[in-house]
Design an enzyme around this catalytic site. Structure first.
Site, PDB file in Angstrom:
ATOM      1  CE  LYS A 173      -1.527   2.860   2.918  1.00 18.78           C
ATOM      2  NZ  LYS A 173      -1.502   4.051   2.061  1.00 18.78           N
ATOM      3  N   GLY A 225       7.172   5.624   7.539  1.00 17.62           N
ATOM      4  CA  GLY A 225       6.306   6.804   7.612  1.00 17.62           C
ATOM      5  C   GLY A 225       6.529   7.524   8.922  1.00 17.62           C
ATOM      6  N   GLY A 226       5.508   8.251   9.354  1.00 17.17           N
ATOM      7  CA  GLY A 226       5.642   9.088  10.539  1.00 17.17           C
ATOM      8  C   GLY A 226       5.372   8.327  11.835  1.00 17.17           C
ATOM      9  N   GLY A 230       3.001   5.079  12.869  1.00 16.33           N
ATOM     10  CA  GLY A 230       3.827   3.973  13.364  1.00 16.33           C
ATOM     11  C   GLY A 230       3.321   3.444  14.691  1.00 16.33           C
ATOM     12  CD  GLU A 247      13.757   1.563   8.641  1.00 22.35           C
ATOM     13  OE1 GLU A 247      14.267   2.628   9.051  1.00 22.35           O
ATOM     14  OE2 GLU A 247      14.305   0.462   8.743  1.00 22.35           O
ATOM     15  CB  CYS A 281      13.441   9.660   6.956  1.00 20.38           C
ATOM     16  SG  CYS A 281      14.426   8.573   5.933  1.00 20.38           S
ATOM     17  CD  GLU A 382      10.465  13.711  10.301  1.00 22.06           C
ATOM     18  OE1 GLU A 382       9.305  13.360  10.611  1.00 22.06           O
ATOM     19  OE2 GLU A 382      11.268  12.974   9.706  1.00 22.06           O
TER      20      GLU A 382
HETATM   21  P1  NAD Z   1       2.577   8.863   7.156  1.00 17.88           P
HETATM   22  O1  NAD Z   1       2.899   8.191   8.443  1.00 17.88           O
HETATM   23  O2  NAD Z   1       1.524   9.878   7.144  1.00 17.88           O
HETATM   24  O3  NAD Z   1       2.154   7.787   6.055  1.00 17.88           O
HETATM   25  C1  NAD Z   1       2.980   6.706   5.680  1.00 17.88           C
HETATM   26  C2  NAD Z   1       2.102   5.615   5.121  1.00 17.88           C
HETATM   27  O4  NAD Z   1       1.278   5.090   6.161  1.00 17.88           O
HETATM   28  C3  NAD Z   1       1.142   6.065   4.029  1.00 17.88           C
HETATM   29  O5  NAD Z   1       1.024   5.023   3.088  1.00 17.88           O
HETATM   30  C4  NAD Z   1      -0.159   6.279   4.790  1.00 17.88           C
HETATM   31  O6  NAD Z   1      -1.295   6.166   3.973  1.00 17.88           O
HETATM   32  C5  NAD Z   1      -0.104   5.152   5.799  1.00 17.88           C
HETATM   33  N1  NAD Z   1      -0.846   5.386   7.039  1.00 17.88           N
HETATM   34  C6  NAD Z   1      -1.181   6.562   7.622  1.00 17.88           C
HETATM   35  N2  NAD Z   1      -1.822   6.343   8.795  1.00 17.88           N
HETATM   36  C7  NAD Z   1      -1.880   4.993   8.946  1.00 17.88           C
HETATM   37  C8  NAD Z   1      -2.422   4.143   9.972  1.00 17.88           C
HETATM   38  N3  NAD Z   1      -3.008   4.611  11.058  1.00 17.88           N
HETATM   39  N4  NAD Z   1      -2.297   2.790   9.816  1.00 17.88           N
HETATM   40  C9  NAD Z   1      -1.682   2.287   8.741  1.00 17.88           C
HETATM   41  N5  NAD Z   1      -1.168   3.039   7.732  1.00 17.88           N
HETATM   42  C10 NAD Z   1      -1.259   4.386   7.844  1.00 17.88           C
HETATM   43  O7  NAD Z   1       3.988   9.383   6.640  1.00 17.88           O
HETATM   44  P2  NAD Z   1       4.245  10.255   5.333  1.00 17.88           P
HETATM   45  O8  NAD Z   1       3.763  11.629   5.671  1.00 17.88           O
HETATM   46  O9  NAD Z   1       3.761   9.566   4.115  1.00 17.88           O
HETATM   47  O10 NAD Z   1       5.852  10.226   5.268  1.00 17.88           O
HETATM   48  C11 NAD Z   1       6.641  11.087   5.972  1.00 17.88           C
HETATM   49  C12 NAD Z   1       7.237  10.418   7.200  1.00 17.88           C
HETATM   50  O11 NAD Z   1       7.938   9.234   6.820  1.00 17.88           O
HETATM   51  C13 NAD Z   1       8.256  11.283   7.874  1.00 17.88           C
HETATM   52  O12 NAD Z   1       8.089  11.260   9.273  1.00 17.88           O
HETATM   53  C14 NAD Z   1       9.583  10.638   7.489  1.00 17.88           C
HETATM   54  O13 NAD Z   1      10.629  10.909   8.367  1.00 17.88           O
HETATM   55  C15 NAD Z   1       9.219   9.207   7.440  1.00 17.88           C
HETATM   56  N6  NAD Z   1      10.167   8.455   6.611  1.00 17.88           N
HETATM   57  C16 NAD Z   1      11.064   7.629   7.228  1.00 17.88           C
HETATM   58  C17 NAD Z   1      12.011   6.923   6.482  1.00 17.88           C
HETATM   59  C18 NAD Z   1      13.024   6.018   7.150  1.00 17.88           C
HETATM   60  O14 NAD Z   1      13.713   5.294   6.450  1.00 17.88           O
HETATM   61  N7  NAD Z   1      13.145   6.019   8.471  1.00 17.88           N
HETATM   62  C19 NAD Z   1      12.022   7.051   5.090  1.00 17.88           C
HETATM   63  C20 NAD Z   1      11.091   7.907   4.489  1.00 17.88           C
HETATM   64  C21 NAD Z   1      10.167   8.592   5.271  1.00 17.88           C
END
Ligand code: NAD
Length: 488
Positions: A173, A225-226, A230, A247, A281, A382
């Protein structure tokens, strides 16, 4: 206009409730695609298909067949690299040069894991002569892969390659802001002769991700993601104690000592912070400079900032594109204002650039906030945008204490010519990656991931494959004899 569909059980299909979502170019807010917007019902179909495929003939594939599959995927990525890079730039706004680099890295990731999978043979353990004791690595099962919008296909590749290579089945997804390259990747998968259900694509929002995290039929969730999402994934995963890989975000210090090569340190401070408009990130947005060179360093940055070419990622001269969404744009501007209100000094940027071409789209000037102190919100949280916050430090101990004083632990960098100090710092910094006299490089051979709130587990390297496996001890007694222990 690009139209995307879901890919479930080897079939392209529309979502159960026919949902769609307009995908918008961050460069001008024009609609570039209509993407299928799935719901939990579609996620359940995909999970069921992945379950059937895992319990079926896919389990019989050999490591050689799966290594060949990963190499074939790498070839297809190379074949379509230009198309994929253009789609990535269109959808994310990043420069074409950056997207082309991503595609090279993606093919390299598949090739790396192909080599690793082919070398995986388990171990025969020392045991009595009538016993065969083996340690085997087996696939975990159905893997739910959830990816963010900043590196859509690269993050997907870091998960898909080891997941398929280890013999799992997959439901992926992508972020519903940036599904286009993962959709094109799925078209490449559809060219291959994979059993139905081994690879499934479900584009949609948080509810689809939540279904993957909650489902008792999913054995592993790997999420990038965030922290907010997470946390909810980690809680949801307790339903069946599924394996999780997280991550998450970072607040990454880039620490410059007075004895550093100043030219290189200034140049890399810009690269650390403004690559992909800071939406990385591991972005080095938290600059820390030793007191004796602090003013000079800020002066050198201030000279370079107005010369950064902001523009459409497709234009050759562009050095920095827009940010991803209206929501990010607003959040970043809010953080800059919060920093100024706390006493930071705005040296450059902090607003939308002037000019007609920047009226539509999510544009921001590269921004430098100086005289930031470690207790300010902008030094702790962040920002995820093109903003450098600059702090001053007076000693190695102070720099170390301030750098480690964050809930995150993804990446850090140290600039110095003193190798002893470089070694001391790189050992004492509590981050998953520590660069010395460099910023940003990573290799498929080296682990990627964070300490503390930056996540759980690692991607890439051998550990990035191991996370998609279960370890089994297989014990075979070739000559069983009665023991007579009980009641004989
Ligand atoms: P996000 O957490 O909003 O979304 C990430 C993914 O999770 C998306 O596909 C989203 O639709 C899904 N999602 C959102 N809420 C969810 C839930 N409750 N349950 C399951 N899935 C859910 O993050 P974003 O805004 O897309 O990305 C930015 C974040 O990602 C930043 O905090 C960044 O630091 C982090 N990031 C980390 C790395 C790493 O390697 N550590 C790499 C890239 C991005």
């Amino acid at each position: 206009m690009i139209q995307t569909q879901l890919y479930i059980d080897g079939q392209w299909q529309s979502p159960v409730d026919q949902g769609t979502r307009a995908i918008v170019s961050p460069a001008d807010e024009s609609v570039i695609a209509q993407a299928a917007e799935a719901t939990r019902a579609d996620a359940r179909l995909a999970i069921a298909a992945a379950r059937r495929a895992f319990d079926g003939p896919w389990r019989q594939t050999t490591i050689r067949e799966r290594a060949k599959l990963l190499n074939k995927i790498a070839e297809l990525i190379d074949r379509d690299a230009d198309k994929l890079a253009r789609l990535e730039s269109l959808n994310t706004g990043k420069t074409l040069t950056e997207s082309r680099t991503d595609m090279g890295d993606i093919a390299a990731t598949f090739r790396y894991f192909a080599g690793l999978v082919a070398s995986e043979s388990g171990a025969v353990n020392e045991a009595p002569h009538h016993v065969i004791s083996r340690t085997l690595r087996e696939p975990v099962g159905v893997c739910g892969l959830i990816t963010p919008w900043n590196y859509p296909l690269l993050q997907a590749a870091w998960k898909i390659a080891p997941a398929l290579g280890a013999g799992n089945t997959v439901v992926i997804k992508p972020s519903n802001l940036t599904p286009l390259t993962t959709h094109h990747f799925t078209q490449l998968i559809a060219e291959l002769d994979l059993p139905p259900g081994v690879f499934n694509l479900v584009t949609g929002g948080a509810e689809v991700g939540a279904e993957l995290a909650e489902s008792l039929d999913v054995d592993l969730v790997s999420f990038t993601g965030g922290a907010f999402a997470g946390e909810s994934i980690m809680k949801a995963a307790t339903g069946n104690f599924k394996r999780i890989g997280l991550e998450l975000g970072g607040k990454n210090p880039n620490i410059v000592f007075a004895d550093a090569d100043l030219d290189a340190a200034v140049d890399y401070a810009l690269n650390a912070a403004f690559f992909h408009a800071g939406q990385v990130c591991s972005a080095g947005s938290r600059l820390m400079v030793e007191d004796s060179i602090y003013d000079a360093f800020i002066g050198l940055l201030a000279e370079r900032l107005p010369r950064i070419v902001i523009g459409n990622g497709f234009h050759g001269e562009t050095q920095m594109g827009p940010v991803q969404s209206a929501q990010q744009h607003e959040k970043i501007l809010g953080m800059v204002q919060a920093g100024i209100a706390e006493g930071a000094r705005l040296v450059h940027g902090g607003k939308r650039p002037a000019g007609d071409v920047y009226k539509q789209g999510y544009w921001l000037e590269p921004t430098l906030l100086a005289d930031v102190t470690a207790d300010m919100k902008i030094a702790k949280e962040e920002i995820f945008g093109p903003v450098i916050t600059a702090e001053r430090f007076r000693s190695e101990e102070e720099a170390l204490r301030a750098a480690n004083d964050t809930p995150y632990g993804l990446a850090a960098a140290v600039w110095t010519r003193d190798l002893d100090k470089a070694n001391r710092m790189s050992r004492a910094l509590r981050f998953g990656t520590v660069w010395v006299n460099d910023y940003h490089p990573y290799f498929p051979e080296a682990p990627w991931g964070g300490y503390k709130a930056s996540g759980i587990g690692r991607e890439l390297a051998r550990i990035g494959l191991d996370e998609y496996t279960e370890l089994k001890h297989s014990y075979i007694n070739l000559a069983p004899k009665a023991m007579g222990w009980f009641g004989a």
